[in-house]
Design an enzyme around this catalytic site. Structure first.
Site, mmCIF file in Angstrom:
data_model
loop_
_atom_site.group_PDB
_atom_site.id
_atom_site.type_symbol
_atom_site.label_atom_id
_atom_site.label_comp_id
_atom_site.label_asym_id
_atom_site.label_seq_id
_atom_site.Cartn_x
_atom_site.Cartn_y
_atom_site.Cartn_z
ATOM 1 C CE LYS A 289 -29.005 -11.404 1.359
ATOM 2 N NZ LYS A 289 -28.637 -11.484 2.288
ATOM 3 C CB THR B 233 -30.120 -8.688 4.756
ATOM 4 O OG1 THR B 233 -29.767 -10.119 4.806
ATOM 5 C CG2 THR B 233 -30.032 -7.731 6.071
ATOM 6 C CG ASP B 234 -33.960 -14.143 2.406
ATOM 7 O OD1 ASP B 234 -33.123 -14.608 1.491
ATOM 8 O OD2 ASP B 234 -35.627 -13.993 2.172
ATOM 9 C CG PHE C 288 3.204 18.083 -13.323
ATOM 10 C CD1 PHE C 288 1.842 18.586 -12.537
ATOM 11 C CD2 PHE C 288 3.689 17.364 -12.832
ATOM 12 C CE1 PHE C 288 1.283 19.038 -11.152
ATOM 13 C CE2 PHE C 288 3.355 17.794 -11.323
ATOM 14 C CZ PHE C 288 3.013 18.023 -10.347
ATOM 15 N NE ARG D 299 0.901 15.795 -17.186
ATOM 16 C CZ ARG D 299 0.386 15.430 -15.933
ATOM 17 N NH1 ARG D 299 1.222 14.889 -15.064
ATOM 18 N NH2 ARG D 299 0.224 16.120 -15.995
ATOM 19 C CD GLN E 23 -4.049 18.466 -9.085
ATOM 20 O OE1 GLN E 23 -3.544 18.854 -10.509
ATOM 21 N NE2 GLN E 23 -3.165 18.123 -8.043
ATOM 22 C CG ASN F 239 -1.620 11.400 -13.308
ATOM 23 O OD1 ASN F 239 -1.685 10.969 -14.350
ATOM 24 N ND2 ASN F 239 -0.995 12.306 -12.743
ATOM 25 C CG HIS G 21 1.736 8.074 -12.706
ATOM 26 N ND1 HIS G 21 1.398 9.834 -13.164
ATOM 27 C CD2 HIS G 21 2.086 8.166 -11.848
ATOM 28 C CE1 HIS G 21 1.631 9.864 -11.930
ATOM 29 N NE2 HIS G 21 1.221 9.206 -11.008
#
Length: 299
Positions: free
Chosen positions: A13, A58-59, A159, A176, A219, A245, A247
């Site tokens: 569920k 599932t109930d 980078f 950056r 990384q 990332n 940007h």
């Protein structure tokens, strides 16, 4: 000619919304979660012939989720998840393994006249605390975590020196903006701990390292974040990190006679680089089925 056979199956569920209010004193406490259950076992008859005799509805799983929020209670999502998973495995004969996945939605007290109100809250922050608990006949595994932790640093990130080919147009940068919406999960080597304090401490360490590491690459930052968590918390066997990332591009203002020294940016939500890393101990206990998901398709 090949035969067609039934492969692995599981069911549960998904996304039960549960709010638990503790009213034992005039100052109430609240826990707000979304919890998904997933049961594993020999349910082949249900798929092959429609025989439901081994299927716990599932109930019923939903009703159990709400009942367990009352007793044994919801003081921590890890203990709550362990209690649910143990019940399904130990008390429901056809169930061989159970996976409980939980998102917690945090609240903070409303401030009225300078003090936290006893029974009013406002939504706290953006990140969602997570837990994934797996129990089977071979063992128990607890994974803590968080998602949607949005962080940005305006400098201290580079980078450059990357591989280039005929399609590379990206310019190197030594200053950056680095931003991400972090997903972090950490696998515990134990099933008993001060889960609340551990969560607060691990989140703090992740934010600290993101802030302090002079990043030559996202990384590198992820590795240092995972490494620092494991150095601070010996009971953490493994950390998995996923970081889009987000940007930020310096916007061209020269047509307006303006100089832009890394001050005005266009924030681009897609496409984005998706950086993922696993940091582990070389003597970590086996992960078993700890990472096998319950609410996404089998891997």
């Amino acid at each position: 000619m090949s035969n067609i056979v039934l492969g692995p199956v599981q069911y549960g569920k998904a996304e039960n919304r549960v709010v638990r209010v503790y009213r034992e004193t005039p100052r109430h406490e609240i826990r707000d979660i979304t919890v998904s259950t997933c049961l594993r076992g020999d349910f082949s008859a249900a798929h092959l012939t429609g025989d439901q005799s081994n299927i716990l509805p599932t109930d019923t799983q939903k009703q159990t989720v709400y009942a367990y929020a009352k007793e044994p209670g919801l003081q921590s999502i890890e203990d709550y998840g362990l209690a649910l998973a143990r019940h399904f495995v130990n008390d429901v004969a056809p169930v061989h393994a159970a996976r409980i996945e939980i998102d917690e939605h945090a609240w903070e007290r409303a401030v009225v006249d300078g003090a936290g109100h006893d029974h009013t809250w406002v939504r706290n922050g953006q990140e969602i605390r997570t837990a994934a608990i797996t129990v089977d006949a071979e063992g128990e595994w607890v994974i803590g975590g968080l998602k949607d932790l949005i962080m940005l640093k305006s400098t201290g990130s580079e980078f450059a020196g990357f591989l280039e080919d005929e399609y590379t147009i990206l310019e190197p940068t030594h200053d950056r903006v680095m931003a991400t919406s972090l997903v972090a999960q950490w696998r515990y080597a134990v099933v008993t701990a001060d889960w609340e304090a551990m969560y607060v401490g691990i989140k703090s360490e992740l934010v600290k390292q993101f802030s302090l590491v002079h990043s030559l690459a996202l990384q590198q930052t992820l590795y240092q974040m995972g490494k620092a968590v494991m150095e601070q918390y010996p009971v953490v066997a493994e950390v998995r990190l996923s970081a889009p990332n987000k940007h930020h591009f310096v916007y061209e203002l020269s047509p307006f006679g303006l100089e832009n020294n890394n001050e005005v940016f266009h924030a681009d939500d897609r496409p984005y680089g998706l950086i993922q890393a696993t940091v582990t101990r070389d003597d970590a206990p086996t992960a078993g089925p700890a990472w096998q998901p319950g609410t996404t398709w089998l891997t």
